[in-house]
Design a protein around this motif. Structure first.
Motif, PDB file in Angstrom:
ATOM      1  N   UNK A 294      32.026 -20.516 -51.433  1.00 44.39           N
ATOM      2  CA  UNK A 294      31.501 -21.803 -50.947  1.00 44.39           C
ATOM      3  C   UNK A 294      32.487 -22.528 -50.020  1.00 44.39           C
ATOM      4  N   UNK A 295      33.786 -22.482 -50.352  1.00 47.16           N
ATOM      5  CA  UNK A 295      34.780 -23.109 -49.476  1.00 47.16           C
ATOM      6  C   UNK A 295      34.821 -22.401 -48.121  1.00 47.16           C
ATOM      7  N   UNK A 296      34.768 -21.078 -48.140  1.00 43.98           N
ATOM      8  CA  UNK A 296      34.784 -20.322 -46.880  1.00 43.98           C
ATOM      9  C   UNK A 296      33.574 -20.684 -46.027  1.00 43.98           C
ATOM     10  N   UNK A 297      32.396 -20.771 -46.642  1.00 42.25           N
ATOM     11  CA  UNK A 297      31.179 -21.133 -45.897  1.00 42.25           C
ATOM     12  C   UNK A 297      31.287 -22.533 -45.303  1.00 42.25           C
TER      13      UNK A 297
ATOM     14  N   UNK B 201      31.777 -23.629 -41.025  1.00 40.48           N
ATOM     15  CA  UNK B 201      30.989 -24.623 -40.285  1.00 40.48           C
ATOM     16  C   UNK B 201      31.875 -25.501 -39.399  1.00 40.48           C
ATOM     17  N   UNK B 202      33.152 -25.637 -39.753  1.00 35.95           N
ATOM     18  CA  UNK B 202      34.091 -26.457 -38.979  1.00 35.95           C
ATOM     19  C   UNK B 202      34.786 -25.673 -37.863  1.00 35.95           C
TER      20      UNK B 202
ATOM     21  N   UNK C 231      32.438  -9.600 -47.215  1.00 35.47           N
ATOM     22  CA  UNK C 231      31.426  -9.473 -48.259  1.00 35.47           C
ATOM     23  C   UNK C 231      31.324 -10.839 -48.940  1.00 35.47           C
ATOM     24  N   UNK C 232      31.749 -10.976 -50.190  1.00 38.09           N
ATOM     25  CA  UNK C 232      31.640 -12.265 -50.883  1.00 38.09           C
ATOM     26  C   UNK C 232      32.991 -12.915 -51.171  1.00 38.09           C
ATOM     27  N   UNK C 233      34.055 -12.441 -50.519  1.00 40.00           N
ATOM     28  CA  UNK C 233      35.399 -12.967 -50.763  1.00 40.00           C
ATOM     29  C   UNK C 233      35.867 -13.755 -49.546  1.00 40.00           C
ATOM     30  N   UNK C 234      36.259 -15.002 -49.774  1.00 44.55           N
ATOM     31  CA  UNK C 234      36.759 -15.844 -48.690  1.00 44.55           C
ATOM     32  C   UNK C 234      38.269 -15.800 -48.598  1.00 44.55           C
ATOM     33  N   UNK C 235      38.797 -15.941 -47.381  1.00 46.31           N
ATOM     34  CA  UNK C 235      40.239 -16.059 -47.175  1.00 46.31           C
ATOM     35  C   UNK C 235      40.524 -17.042 -46.051  1.00 46.31           C
ATOM     36  N   UNK C 236      41.684 -17.665 -46.153  1.00 44.78           N
ATOM     37  CA  UNK C 236      42.228 -18.470 -45.066  1.00 44.78           C
ATOM     38  C   UNK C 236      43.537 -17.783 -44.667  1.00 44.78           C
TER      39      UNK C 236
END
Length: 157
Positions: free
Chosen positions: A72-75, A79-80, A44-49
């Motif tokens: 934004x960091x996840x997006x 890309x990488x 959804x709108x939550x990023x994780x590494x």
């Protein structure tokens, strides 16, 4: 932290009627090395590494470290990532004291449905609902990191 889980194919879509939640997931991999995978996920709108270590011989357990990151960091990190992204909808289904995570894959992995259940020990008993199919725990081709390199749509079933 050590993650213990079992993985299964799914026989039919009746689990959707039992789901208490569903989320859209897009993920990619900065590394798909079997010794250590590095995943970027937007749920959804939550990023994780997430960093995962090598699986045990039977595929039941492996080290897992996860950290929340901004959308934004996840997006930017997606890309990488390596070429094929994983796109899926995850359904959560509670069966007795266990929660099954059922992933319905889209795009290059469309047609594949996998259920996972996390356990407290490798020998823990758990319910087996009628929609639960063949066990594929430890079969590397069903790991998301491998599905990003060898998607389901190119398999010779």
């Amino acid at each position: 932290m050590i993650e213990i889980e079992r993985k299964f194919l799914v026989n039919n879509n009746t689990f959707k009627e039992q789901a208490f939640k569903s989320v859209k997931i897009v993920q990619g991999f900065l590394s798909t090395n079997p010794e250590r995978t590095v995943r970027i996920r937007l749920k959804d709108d939550v990023g994780t590494m997430t960093v995962k270590g090598k699986s045990s011989g039977d595929g039941l357990s492996r080290f897992e470290w996860e950290k929340e990151i901004s959308k934004p960091d996840a997006l930017d990190l997606l890309e990488l990532c390596e070429d094929v992204k994983i796109d899926k909808t995850r359904y959560l289904v509670k069966v007795e004291n266990h929660t099954f995570e059922i992933d319905v894959f889209n795009l290059d992995n469309e047609g594949l449905i996998i259920a996972e259940v996390e356990l407290n020990s490798e020998n823990e008993d758990f319910p087996r609902p009628e929609w639960l199919g063949k066990e594929v725990t430890g079969d590397i081709k069903y790991y998301n990191s491998q599905l990003s390199k060898q998607p389901f749509n190119i398999w010779n079933n």
